[in-house]
Design a protein around this motif. Structure first.
Motif, PDB file in Angstrom:
ATOM      1  N   MET B  29      -6.616  -0.962  -5.214  1.00 52.03           N
ATOM      2  CA  MET B  29      -5.814  -1.968  -4.544  1.00 52.03           C
ATOM      3  C   MET B  29      -4.744  -2.453  -5.514  1.00 52.03           C
ATOM      4  SD  MET B  29      -7.048  -5.147  -2.287  1.00 52.03           S
ATOM      5  CE  MET B  29      -6.050  -6.569  -1.891  1.00 52.03           C
ATOM      6  N   VAL B  31      -1.539  -4.901  -6.087  1.00 58.46           N
ATOM      7  CA  VAL B  31      -0.883  -6.074  -5.530  1.00 58.46           C
ATOM      8  C   VAL B  31       0.476  -6.254  -6.196  1.00 58.46           C
ATOM      9  CG1 VAL B  31      -0.968  -8.571  -5.279  1.00 58.46           C
ATOM     10  CG2 VAL B  31      -3.016  -7.219  -4.864  1.00 58.46           C
ATOM     11  N   LEU B 146      -4.845  -6.904  11.509  1.00 57.21           N
ATOM     12  CA  LEU B 146      -5.410  -6.144  10.394  1.00 57.21           C
ATOM     13  C   LEU B 146      -6.370  -5.082  10.933  1.00 57.21           C
ATOM     14  CD1 LEU B 146      -5.582  -5.858   7.294  1.00 57.21           C
ATOM     15  CD2 LEU B 146      -7.542  -7.386   7.343  1.00 57.21           C
ATOM     16  N   LEU B 163       0.246  -3.816   3.153  1.00 52.52           N
ATOM     17  CA  LEU B 163       0.183  -5.153   3.739  1.00 52.52           C
ATOM     18  C   LEU B 163       1.307  -6.013   3.158  1.00 52.52           C
ATOM     19  CD1 LEU B 163      -3.658  -5.656   3.113  1.00 52.52           C
ATOM     20  CD2 LEU B 163      -2.602  -4.922   5.255  1.00 52.52           C
ATOM     21  N   ASP B 164       2.161  -6.550   4.016  1.00 53.92           N
ATOM     22  CA  ASP B 164       3.258  -7.393   3.539  1.00 53.92           C
ATOM     23  C   ASP B 164       2.905  -8.868   3.748  1.00 53.92           C
ATOM     24  OD1 ASP B 164       5.608  -8.326   2.580  1.00 53.92           O
ATOM     25  OD2 ASP B 164       6.910  -7.320   4.039  1.00 53.92           O
ATOM     26  N   GLU B 165       2.574  -9.543   2.659  1.00 49.60           N
ATOM     27  CA  GLU B 165       2.189 -10.955   2.690  1.00 49.60           C
ATOM     28  C   GLU B 165       1.219 -11.258   3.827  1.00 49.60           C
ATOM     29  OE1 GLU B 165       5.494 -13.572   2.317  1.00 49.60           O
ATOM     30  OE2 GLU B 165       6.503 -12.307   0.854  1.00 49.60           O
ATOM     31  N   PRO B 166       0.038 -10.639   3.793  1.00 49.09           N
ATOM     32  CA  PRO B 166      -0.878 -10.748   4.933  1.00 49.09           C
ATOM     33  C   PRO B 166      -1.528 -12.123   5.087  1.00 49.09           C
ATOM     34  CG  PRO B 166      -1.935  -9.560   3.154  1.00 49.09           C
ATOM     35  CD  PRO B 166      -0.520  -9.789   2.723  1.00 49.09           C
ATOM     36  N   LEU B 179      -8.278 -10.723   2.699  1.00 54.01           N
ATOM     37  CA  LEU B 179      -8.209  -9.946   1.461  1.00 54.01           C
ATOM     38  C   LEU B 179      -9.535  -9.258   1.159  1.00 54.01           C
ATOM     39  CD1 LEU B 179      -5.923 -12.257  -0.657  1.00 54.01           C
ATOM     40  CD2 LEU B 179      -5.368 -10.070   0.405  1.00 54.01           C
ATOM     41  N   ALA B 182      -9.478  -6.098   3.050  1.00 46.61           N
ATOM     42  CA  ALA B 182      -8.621  -5.126   2.375  1.00 46.61           C
ATOM     43  C   ALA B 182      -9.338  -4.546   1.152  1.00 46.61           C
ATOM     44  CB  ALA B 182      -7.313  -5.773   1.961  1.00 46.61           C
ATOM     45  N   VAL B 192      -4.750   0.811  -1.162  1.00 48.99           N
ATOM     46  CA  VAL B 192      -4.221  -0.391  -0.512  1.00 48.99           C
ATOM     47  C   VAL B 192      -3.100  -0.964  -1.362  1.00 48.99           C
ATOM     48  CG1 VAL B 192      -4.751  -2.731   0.299  1.00 48.99           C
ATOM     49  CG2 VAL B 192      -6.456  -0.922   0.547  1.00 48.99           C
ATOM     50  N   CYS B 194      -0.501  -4.316  -1.456  1.00 48.93           N
ATOM     51  CA  CYS B 194      -0.412  -5.599  -0.795  1.00 48.93           C
ATOM     52  C   CYS B 194       0.606  -6.478  -1.518  1.00 48.93           C
ATOM     53  CB  CYS B 194      -1.809  -6.214  -0.844  1.00 48.93           C
ATOM     54  SG  CYS B 194      -1.939  -7.800  -0.070  1.00 48.93           S
ATOM     55  N   LEU B 196       1.738 -10.183  -2.296  1.00 49.18           N
ATOM     56  CA  LEU B 196       1.145 -11.522  -2.225  1.00 49.18           C
ATOM     57  C   LEU B 196       2.015 -12.513  -2.976  1.00 49.18           C
ATOM     58  CD1 LEU B 196      -2.684 -11.053  -2.903  1.00 49.18           C
ATOM     59  CD2 LEU B 196      -1.582 -11.558  -0.729  1.00 49.18           C
TER      60      LEU B 196
END
Lengths: 335, 261
Positions: B29, B31, B146, B163-166, B179, B182, B192, B194, B196
């Motif tokens: 993942m 970020v 999601l 994921l764009d600013e989930p 999160l 995810a 993943v 993301c 954030l």
């Protein structure tokens, strides 16, 4: 089922009344199944030459208007979208009115060539031209922008109506009557010929548009989201616009502008069943066909022997239904 | 694996991204953090294939991203965008089933229904599967979205989720839930990525963190290496203190008192 019932009832009711039994007897006789004839030759003539083509025309036009409305509402992600919004109806109106007012002097050749159908040819050309223009304006770097498309539609509609106004101003009394009648729509011109001419224009969209249902469901999430799901959004847009223009342009060309069918039929289906386009698109076609056939039955019977323009019936019934739909949507807090 | 090699992207004369390069492994993942306008969303758009970089290349599972069709891409990566509005009301189940669209033509197969059910159970939305999406709260809606994107890649090995600013606008509980889901997906072997805003959330959930500033990478690596006072000051222009927290492998970031002078 509802559609079949409406078709049979519409075919039987009218100035020359035909009973249900006589209806079948005539049909069976026609196909050579039975040799008995418990009916008048006059009834047979009315049914075959007038009633049935007229009912079939209603079915085709109703289905075409409603299926286009359902697809365009999906494409534009807007519950108010209808075929008129992207210039189809106004373009057809403009060219039809031009034909009525200036026909004799300017379009002499066209009239000579197509005779009675010159008006339909002009209307269809107008529908295609304006829609193409609206679509071109909305295209930027090879991609059509939906907001631009709607705005261009509004602008072109205003322009078209300005010219319609100008023509109305120039028109003689006789021509004015024609214009008004055409703008309100009528299935009075039905013949086997018009049914067969219209068949491919409405038939192809009726077959192809249901295949767009999955893509249009994805469009409800947004264009970017749909493309992330592997939908080829530009292909879907052009296909829906071309097919709708075909169906609506040809329908308007034959019958004049008939309002509200394309707008409210999809809403009724969504309210009664589901918003899934795989259901809404085919079901709208069926309900649209039934409703327009019924509206035409009313149009030609309530003031018999005269006929009301069908557009008056669809608006009289359609507007209150639409208001009811808005109120129920409010209650469910759907917008 | 996704290999991002030295990509740049500009609009007019503005360089939105400059020489950005990194890798995303399966089961990892990543970020992306940075100030507003740092290029986070642009970077995500390039990764999704919405836009093409002006220079550099992106390889996804050994194929150049630019050569994959949107249908091929949809089969191996799913995207949760920032703004999700629905123009027509669908039920939660219908919406999650839409995630399976890239995998069937006209009729869903039995496996598609099974996957939708499994994803709804895993994301905790099975209880309101039959409800209208429009009647749900913002946090619930985000979980449904999601679930939809997870359903898209659920059964595909070596697939990726962007994921764009989930967790924007969600309360603490839903931030954790989204999160966590995810994170579990990465643990199952998917890649993943993301974007954030919250550095502490990023540090808690990420395997790797990438910090962007004005289109350039200023740090990329393990949270414990990347989250430093200097990096944060450089990226966001504020002074922070780091505070060790016993349950976390990475210290907490606390903004210092803001001083206007």
């Amino acid at each position: 089922m509802l559609l079949l019932a409406v078709i049979v009832v519409s075919a039987c009711v009218g100035a020359v009344s035909i009973t249900f039994n006589e209806f079948w007897a005539i049909l069976l006789h026609q196909f050579g199944v039975s040799s008995t004839n418990h009916f008048d030759p006059q009834q047979e003539a009315v049914l075959l030459a007038l009633r049935i083509p007229r009912v079939l025309l209603g079915v085709l036009i109703g289905a075409g208007l409603a299926i286009s409305g359902a697809s365009l509402q999906g494409l534009f992600r807007n519950p108010l979208a209808e075929p008129g919004l992207i210039g189809i109806s106004s373009g057809a109106s403009l060219f039809a009115v031009l034909m009525i007012v200036l026909g004799a002097s300017l379009f002499h050749n066209l009239q000579a060539q197509f005779g009675y159908y010159a008006l339909s040819v002009a209307a269809f050309t107008g529908a295609c031209l304006t829609t193409f223009l609206v679509y071109r304006i909305s295209v930027h770097r090879g991609k059509s922008n939906i907001t631009a498309l709607l705005l261009a539609g509004i602008a072109i509609n205003a322009l078209a109506f300005a010219f319609v106004g100008l023509m109305t101003y120039l028109a003689t009394d006789e021509q004015l009557r024609n214009i008004t009648f055409w703008n309100l729509g009528s299935l009075g011109g039905a013949s086997w010929e018009s049914v067969l001419t219209l068949l491919p224009f409405v038939g192809i969209p009726l077959i192809v548009l249901p295949f767009m249902a999955k893509s249009l469901n994805a469009f409800a999430l947004g264009e970017t989201q749909a493309s992330h799901m592997g939908i080829r959004i530009n292909r879907v847009k052009s296909a829906v616009i071309i097919l709708s223009t075909m169906a609506v342009g040809a329908s308007v060309a034959v019958s004049g502008t008939i309002g509200f069918i394309g707008l409210i039929i999809p809403h009724i289906i969504r309210m009664l069943f589901s918003a899934d386009h795989r259901l809404v698109i085919p079901a709208s076609a069926l309900l649209g066909a039934a409703v327009l056939t019924l509206a035409d039955l009313l149009a030609r019977t309530i003031v018999a022997p005269a006929e009301l323009p069908i557009g008056i019936i669809t608006a009289l019934v359609g507007a209150p239904v639409f208001i009811y739909i808005i109120i129920t949507y409010h209650r469910k807090k759907l917008f | 694996m996704i290999i991002v090699d030295n990509i740049s992207y500009r609009v007019g004369k503005n360089n939105l991204l400059k020489n950005v390069g990194f890798r995303i492994h399966e089961g990892e993942m990543l970020v992306i953090i940075g100030a507003n306008g740092a290029g986070k969303s642009t970077l995500l758009k390039l990764l999704c294939g919405d836009q093409r970089p002006h220079s550099g290349s992106i390889m996804i599972n050994d194929s150049p991203l630019s050569q994959l069709s949107s249908a091929q891409l949809a089969a191996i990566r799913a995207v949760l965008s920032q703004h999700n509005t629905l123009s027509i009301s669908f039920t939660v189940r219908e919406l999650v089933m839409m995630g399976r669209y890239p995998h069937y033509e006209l009729r869903p197969r039995p496996i598609d229904y099974e996957i939708a059910d499994a994803v709804m159970a895993e994301t905790g939305i099975a209880a309101f599967a039959e409800r209208d999406y429009g009647t749900l709260s913002g946090g619930e809606q985000q979980r449904v979205q999601l679930a939809r994107v997870i359903a898209q890649i659920y059964d595909v090995p070596d697939s990726y989720l962007f994921l764009d600013e989930p967790v924007n606008g969600l309360d603490l509980l839903y931030q954790q839930r989204i999160l966590n889901t995810a994170r579990l997906l990465a643990n199952k072997g998917h890649g993943v990525v993301c974007v954030l805003h919250d550095i502490n959330l990023a540090a808690r959930f990420a395997d790797k963190i990438l910090i962007l500033k004005k289109g350039e990478m200023i740090a990329y690596g393990l949270p414990s290496e990347v989250i430093t006072c200097e990096n944060i000051h450089q990226a966001f222009g504020i002074n922070v203190r780091l505070m060790d927290e016993e349950h976390s492998k990475c210290p907490l970031v606390i903004p210092a008192v803001y001083n206007n002078n």
